[in-house]
Design a protein around this motif. Structure first.
Motif, mmCIF file in Angstrom:
data_model
loop_
_atom_site.group_PDB
_atom_site.id
_atom_site.type_symbol
_atom_site.label_atom_id
_atom_site.label_comp_id
_atom_site.label_asym_id
_atom_site.label_seq_id
_atom_site.Cartn_x
_atom_site.Cartn_y
_atom_site.Cartn_z
ATOM 1 N N GLY A 50 -1.661 -44.011 69.812
ATOM 2 C CA GLY A 50 -3.053 -44.136 70.242
ATOM 3 C C GLY A 50 -3.158 -44.596 71.682
ATOM 4 O O GLY A 50 -4.007 -44.115 72.444
ATOM 5 N N ALA A 51 -2.284 -45.536 72.078
ATOM 6 C CA ALA A 51 -2.304 -46.017 73.461
ATOM 7 C C ALA A 51 -1.907 -44.918 74.437
ATOM 8 O O ALA A 51 -2.515 -44.771 75.509
ATOM 9 C CB ALA A 51 -1.359 -47.211 73.600
ATOM 10 N N GLU A 52 -0.887 -44.125 74.080
ATOM 11 C CA GLU A 52 -0.524 -43.017 74.963
ATOM 12 C C GLU A 52 -1.665 -42.014 75.067
ATOM 13 O O GLU A 52 -1.964 -41.489 76.150
ATOM 14 C CB GLU A 52 0.751 -42.314 74.495
ATOM 15 C CG GLU A 52 1.183 -41.258 75.498
ATOM 16 C CD GLU A 52 2.355 -40.402 75.074
ATOM 17 O OE1 GLU A 52 2.543 -39.314 75.668
ATOM 18 O OE2 GLU A 52 3.092 -40.804 74.160
ATOM 19 N N VAL B 112 -12.232 -49.716 71.843
ATOM 20 C CA VAL B 112 -11.572 -49.776 70.535
ATOM 21 C C VAL B 112 -10.093 -50.133 70.700
ATOM 22 O O VAL B 112 -9.546 -50.947 69.944
ATOM 23 C CB VAL B 112 -11.734 -48.432 69.789
ATOM 24 C CG1 VAL B 112 -10.814 -48.365 68.567
ATOM 25 C CG2 VAL B 112 -13.184 -48.242 69.368
ATOM 26 N N LEU B 113 -9.425 -49.536 71.680
ATOM 27 C CA LEU B 113 -8.012 -49.822 71.898
ATOM 28 C C LEU B 113 -7.796 -51.269 72.310
ATOM 29 O O LEU B 113 -6.928 -51.962 71.757
ATOM 30 C CB LEU B 113 -7.455 -48.881 72.969
ATOM 31 C CG LEU B 113 -5.984 -49.096 73.344
ATOM 32 C CD1 LEU B 113 -5.072 -48.826 72.160
ATOM 33 C CD2 LEU B 113 -5.599 -48.212 74.535
ATOM 34 N N ARG C 175 -6.349 -45.634 65.488
ATOM 35 C CA ARG C 175 -5.723 -44.332 65.727
ATOM 36 C C ARG C 175 -6.698 -43.185 65.475
ATOM 37 O O ARG C 175 -6.708 -42.181 66.216
ATOM 38 C CB ARG C 175 -4.496 -44.200 64.824
ATOM 39 C CG ARG C 175 -3.779 -42.866 64.910
ATOM 40 C CD ARG C 175 -3.183 -42.606 66.293
ATOM 41 N NE ARG C 175 -2.696 -41.235 66.368
ATOM 42 C CZ ARG C 175 -1.532 -40.822 65.884
ATOM 43 N NH1 ARG C 175 -0.710 -41.693 65.300
ATOM 44 N NH2 ARG C 175 -1.165 -39.569 65.990
ATOM 45 N N ALA C 176 -7.529 -43.267 64.443
ATOM 46 C CA ALA C 176 -8.491 -42.206 64.163
ATOM 47 C C ALA C 176 -9.449 -42.021 65.338
ATOM 48 O O ALA C 176 -9.770 -40.895 65.739
ATOM 49 C CB ALA C 176 -9.259 -42.499 62.880
ATOM 50 N N ARG C 177 -9.929 -43.128 65.902
ATOM 51 C CA ARG C 177 -10.834 -43.052 67.050
ATOM 52 C C ARG C 177 -10.136 -42.413 68.247
ATOM 53 O O ARG C 177 -10.710 -41.537 68.923
ATOM 54 C CB ARG C 177 -11.330 -44.449 67.418
ATOM 55 C CG ARG C 177 -11.994 -44.555 68.785
ATOM 56 C CD ARG C 177 -13.328 -43.834 68.848
ATOM 57 N NE ARG C 177 -14.361 -44.575 68.144
ATOM 58 C CZ ARG C 177 -15.655 -44.292 68.209
ATOM 59 N NH1 ARG C 177 -16.067 -43.271 68.948
ATOM 60 N NH2 ARG C 177 -16.533 -44.988 67.527
ATOM 61 N N LEU C 178 -8.905 -42.818 68.537
ATOM 62 C CA LEU C 178 -8.204 -42.270 69.697
ATOM 63 C C LEU C 178 -7.865 -40.795 69.488
ATOM 64 O O LEU C 178 -7.947 -39.994 70.429
ATOM 65 C CB LEU C 178 -6.940 -43.092 69.983
ATOM 66 C CG LEU C 178 -7.079 -44.272 70.953
ATOM 67 C CD1 LEU C 178 -7.456 -43.784 72.340
ATOM 68 C CD2 LEU C 178 -8.075 -45.308 70.474
#
Length: 374
Positions: free
Chosen positions: A229-231, A280-281, A306-309
């Motif tokens: 998610g961060a990437e 969110v992150l 993760r779903a949001r990203l």
């Protein structure tokens, strides 16, 4: 595990940004698609020299013990190289090894870049929510069965493999060049190879079994999902930058196309979603670092993030292509490199549907709604 202080975070962010500035080479990434390892931000040795592989490993095992937030900063920054590989795969294997109580020398070898390691855990396309092994079997110190979708397999000299023994999860280590090992590769959209492993009575060294092995695998998958998610956030930012620059410089009817109100509205929508994903992150990482040893709460928070990203990356990707026009997906345009990487990442370790299903699997039976833990 230590908390990441603001000064250390700033230094780490700057170091990764400098690396990305030097090595964010689109032509080199394109040329590496057909190579054995596929496109990489750096090799394992370079990442070890930078200290990145040691960030989330415990201090007792030669790591820095700085937690998930530190590793997420690296993954996000490496999006400037169009890929963070092999960092996510090494993080996944390292965290599983450390959480399973693996030998200190093994962890030190991984942190030092001398023990390239991969984790072979997946047997089906939708195994993320329920990763218990079914096909791979442990018997008499040997492994027999198959695994697929193995990230980091080309550079690995040893592999952690999950297997089942009378319904119990076993985590064992094999040498890639051991008798009975067959390793083949498929390619993802970004050119990165994923391994397919077949073992036929291959000798293995057990590292953990039962609840300890299952818990280590579950936590490592959740943490790596957040790392992905961060990437994705890094790719979102860079697709936004490329799109805005295009709107400012591309001219039609005697003016920049960014002067047209309809395109301004679409860019504004992209900006709103970008900022929501960033919020969110940031909040999610802070909460995950502060969570107690609660696998249910950790898994639910990781799935939400993760779903949001995933959703935002796919939406920004589509809008960027729309605003660029057909040139946005051409081989020569750097936007296409971010697009292909996002396509590869959003399906690895759970797409948005899988993340939401995983969230509800955790939430409903445990009564998380009533307890206010989400």
């Amino acid at each position: 595990m230590s908390r990441l202080d603001p000064e250390t975070a700033a230094m780490l962010r700057d170091a990764v940004a400098r690396h990305a500035e030097r090595h964010g080479d689109g032509p080199a990434i394109r040329a590496a698609r057909d190579s054995t390892t596929g496109p990489q931000a750096a090799d394992a040795t370079t990442m070890a020299e930078q200290g990145w592989l040691a960030l989330a490993l415990p201090e007792a095992a030669g790591g820095m013990g700085l937690g998930l937030s530190a590793a997420a900063l690296v993954a996000e920054g490496l999006a400037g190289c169009f890929t963070a590989d092999p960092f996510p795969a090494l993080f996944l294997a390292g965290r599983c090894l450390a959480l399973a109580g693996g030998d200190t020398a093994l962890c030190e070898g991984l942190a030092g870049g001398t023990l390239p390691l991969a984790l072979a855990w997946q047997e089906g396309a939708e195994d993320f929510a329920h990763p218990q092994p079914r096909d791979m079997r442990w018997a008499g110190g040997r492994l027999t069965g198959t695994k697929g979708w193995i990230a980091g397999a080309p550079g690995a000299r040893q592999m952690l493999v999950t297997a089942q023994d009378d319904g119990q999860t076993v985590l064992a280590m094999i040498a890639v060049d051991a008798p009975g090992v067959t390793l083949t590769f498929d390619r993802r959209a970004d050119g990165a190879p994923l391994g397919r492993l077949r073992l036929d009575g291959t000798e293995a060294v057990p590292l953990a079994a039962g609840p300890q092995a299952a818990a280590a695998l579950r936590r490592a998958l959740d943490e790596t999902s957040v790392l992905i998610g961060a990437e994705l956030m890094g790719h979102i930012d860079r697709m936004m930058d490329l799109t805005l620059e295009h709107l400012k410089t591309r001219r039609q009817f005697g003016q920049p196309i960014g002067a047209f109100q309809a395109l301004q509205h679409r860019a504004a929508d992209m900006f709103v979603r970008q900022r929501l994903a960033r919020a969110v992150l940031t909040a999610g990482l802070e909460r995950l670092d502060a969570l107690p040893d609660d696998p249910v709460a950790f898994g639910m928070q990781a799935a939400r993030l993760r779903a949001r990203l995933n959703d935002t990356a796919l939406w920004v990707m589509r809008e960027s292509i729309q605003l660029f026009g057909a040139m946005g997906i051409t081989e020569e345009n750097d936007l296409s490199l971010h697009v292909k990487r996002c396509l590869a990442l959003t399906g690895w370790l759970g797409n948005s549907t899988a993340q939401r299903r995983y969230f509800m699997d955790l939430a409903a039976p445990a009564g998380q709604w009533a307890e206010g833990r989400i």
